[in-house]
Design an enzyme around this catalytic site. Structure first.
Site, short mmCIF file in Angstrom:
data_model
loop_
_atom_site.label_atom_id
_atom_site.label_comp_id
_atom_site.label_asym_id
_atom_site.label_seq_id
_atom_site.Cartn_x
_atom_site.Cartn_y
_atom_site.Cartn_z
CD GLU A 76 -4.20 -5.44 -0.98
OE1 GLU A 76 -3.15 -4.80 -1.10
OE2 GLU A 76 -5.29 -4.99 -1.34
CD GLN A 118 -5.99 -0.91 1.81
OE1 GLN A 118 -5.50 -0.65 2.92
NE2 GLN A 118 -6.52 0.01 1.03
CE1 TYR A 151 -5.68 -7.25 -7.97
CE2 TYR A 151 -7.88 -6.33 -8.26
CZ TYR A 151 -6.51 -6.17 -8.23
OH TYR A 151 -5.97 -4.92 -8.45
CG HIS A 168 -2.76 -6.71 -4.64
ND1 HIS A 168 -4.06 -6.83 -5.08
CD2 HIS A 168 -2.57 -5.40 -4.34
CE1 HIS A 168 -4.61 -5.62 -5.08
NE2 HIS A 168 -3.73 -4.74 -4.62
CG ASN A 179 -2.28 0.77 0.69
OD1 ASN A 179 -2.30 1.98 0.79
ND2 ASN A 179 -3.27 0.08 0.16
NE ARG A 180 -2.85 4.93 -2.97
CZ ARG A 180 -3.67 3.88 -3.10
NH1 ARG A 180 -3.93 3.10 -2.09
NH2 ARG A 180 -4.19 3.60 -4.28
CG ASP A 234 -8.39 1.12 -2.20
OD1 ASP A 234 -7.68 0.40 -1.48
OD2 ASP A 234 -7.99 1.62 -3.27
CG HIS A 256 0.83 -2.00 -4.00
ND1 HIS A 256 0.44 -2.15 -2.70
CD2 HIS A 256 -0.32 -2.03 -4.74
CE1 HIS A 256 -0.88 -2.27 -2.64
NE2 HIS A 256 -1.38 -2.19 -3.85
C1 GLA Z 1 -4.48 -1.76 -3.41
C2 GLA Z 1 -4.68 -0.32 -3.23
C3 GLA Z 1 -5.64 0.13 -4.25
C4 GLA Z 1 -5.16 -0.23 -5.63
C5 GLA Z 1 -4.96 -1.67 -5.74
C6 GLA Z 1 -4.39 -2.04 -7.08
O1 GLA Z 1 -5.57 -2.49 -3.01
O2 GLA Z 1 -5.14 0.05 -1.96
O3 GLA Z 1 -5.82 1.50 -4.14
O4 GLA Z 1 -3.95 0.38 -5.86
O5 GLA Z 1 -4.08 -2.07 -4.73
O6 GLA Z 1 -5.02 -1.40 -8.14
#
Ligand code: GLA
Length: 386
Positions: free
Chosen positions: A352, A324, A216, A214, A114-115, A286, A140
């Protein structure tokens, strides 16, 4: 298959899991067979000629295909309530799409999941500037995170278990992070079909680490449409609200009375359009949920996801403090998946397990600092049922 509580607790104990948080599980009974040796095949080459392989694992009714590129879980097959298998993760059928346009489908994420706000943090009085790849922020791990490297893969079998050790060494300064980080991630399928991830890392200089996966999910089957009817439960009373760039404000806000309350199972779609300012700026969910259990010695069950038509259930146990939950908001119909169908918004969701986003810039969040001599360790276990 519906298991009674005694079987579940026995299974969880055998897996070294604590049975708190979400209580009843859905783990499958052991097949009694030894783990089958993982099989390797070529999956293509990168532009510079580097070979990429695909490994196939199978155990306890679960089938996994893993790429040496990014440690990507390309497919994961589990049976429905009638025993019919389906691939329940989003991915591509070819390497070029992963390299050119993957939104981290199935990948290992590092050095920081994440950020990190403005890609900047201070450690021991020194400021570091990371690679910025999401507006002004670092996402990421930066422009070339662990998801975009080829990992060394070593297969193993161990009694009833089968798995892969994945190794990657991130050199000092890569993407702006200090210290050479040696990473080992182990994917294990056990005889009950559980998929376990063990992360380990060491460094030669103080640094920050937050590794995750990550994947999905769409438990009805990849490419089958929206995940809005999936029922989700998260053992968290609080979450970390963000600013418009999805960087946590630092507040731990109560989920009670908000669309973020997943303490009791509810369909993902129920409150998805509630219009809460936090959802509007994120285009859905998110966010990082603050798991009630906090950081724990051992993995504890914190998430349950159920798809009503197939009956498939995913449960996640972790020792990490955060989760997340991303409702696939940026999928826009332009990516065609493994089964040949396009992914539209909300056609898959990510769960996540991790430390909170932007932790290095929030003294109140659990620390993500790793120092020389210490070992970063984290474990997440995925159990399946139907
Ligand atoms: C994470 C982030 C999202 C996005 C996805 C990938 O879940 O929190 O904002 O970047 O990865 O698209």
């Amino acid at each position: 298959m519906e298991l009674n509580r005694r079987t579940v607790i026995a299974g969880a104990a055998a897996a070294g899991l604590a049975t708190t948080a979400l209580g009843t599980g859905t783990a499958r009974a052991s097949t009694g067979h030894g783990g089958r040796k993982p099989v390797r095949e070529p999956f293509g080459r990168l532009a510079d000629g580097t070979r990429v392989h695909r490994w196939s694992l199978e155990n306890g009714g679960t089938r996994l295909k893993v790429l040496s590129y990014g440690g990507i879980v390309q497919t994961l097959e589990i049976p429905d309530r009638h025993g019919r298998p389906a691939n329940v993760v989003a991915g591509f059928d070819n390497l070029d799409d992963y390299v050119a346009k993957s939104p981290y489908f199935g990948a290992l994420i590092g050095r920081y999941g994440n950020r990190i706000g403005k890609g900047r943090f201070t450690l021991d009085g020194k400021e570091y500037q990371l690679s910025v790849n999401d507006g002004v922020n670092s996402l990421h791990g930066g422009a070339k995170g662990f998801d975009k490297h080829v990992w060394d893969v070593e297969p193993f079998t161990d009694g009833p278990d089968a798995g892969l050790h994945l190794h990657y060494t991130s050199i000092d300064g890569e993407m702006g992070y200090p210290g050479t980080l040696r990473v080992r991630v182990t994917y294990t399928l056990n005889g009950r079909g559980e998929w376990r991830i063990d992360y380990e890392a060491t460094t030669d200089k103080p640094t920050i680490v937050n590794l995750t996966s990550h994947v999905y999910w769409n438990l009805a089957g990849e490419g089958s449409g929206s995940i809005e009817d999936h029922e989700l439960r998260i053992a968290a009373s609080r979450y970390t609200p963000t600013d418009a760039g999805l960087i946590p404000t630092g507040e731990l806000a109560a989920v009670a009375g908000t669309p973020f309350d997943f303490r009791h199972a509810k369909p993902v779609g129920r409150d998805l359009r509630a219009g809460h300012v936090q959802q509007v700026q994120a285009k859905g969910f998110d966010h990082n949920w603050v798991l009630d259990k906090g950081v724990t010695e051992r993995p504890e069950r914190v998430v349950r996801l159920r798809e009503p038509r197939s009956g498939r259930v995913l449960e996640i146990a972790t020792d990490q403090p955060g989760l997340q939950f991303y409702s696939g908001n940026f999928l826009d119909g332009t990516l065609v998946g493994t089964g040949g169908r396009a992914y539209r918004q909300g056609d898959a969701l990510a769960l996540e397990t991790q430390h909170f986003p932007d932790s290095p810039n929030h003294g109140g969040f659990p620390s993500t600092v790793l120092r020389p001599g210490a070992v970063y360790r984290s474990t997440t276990v995925h159990s399946f049922g139907a």
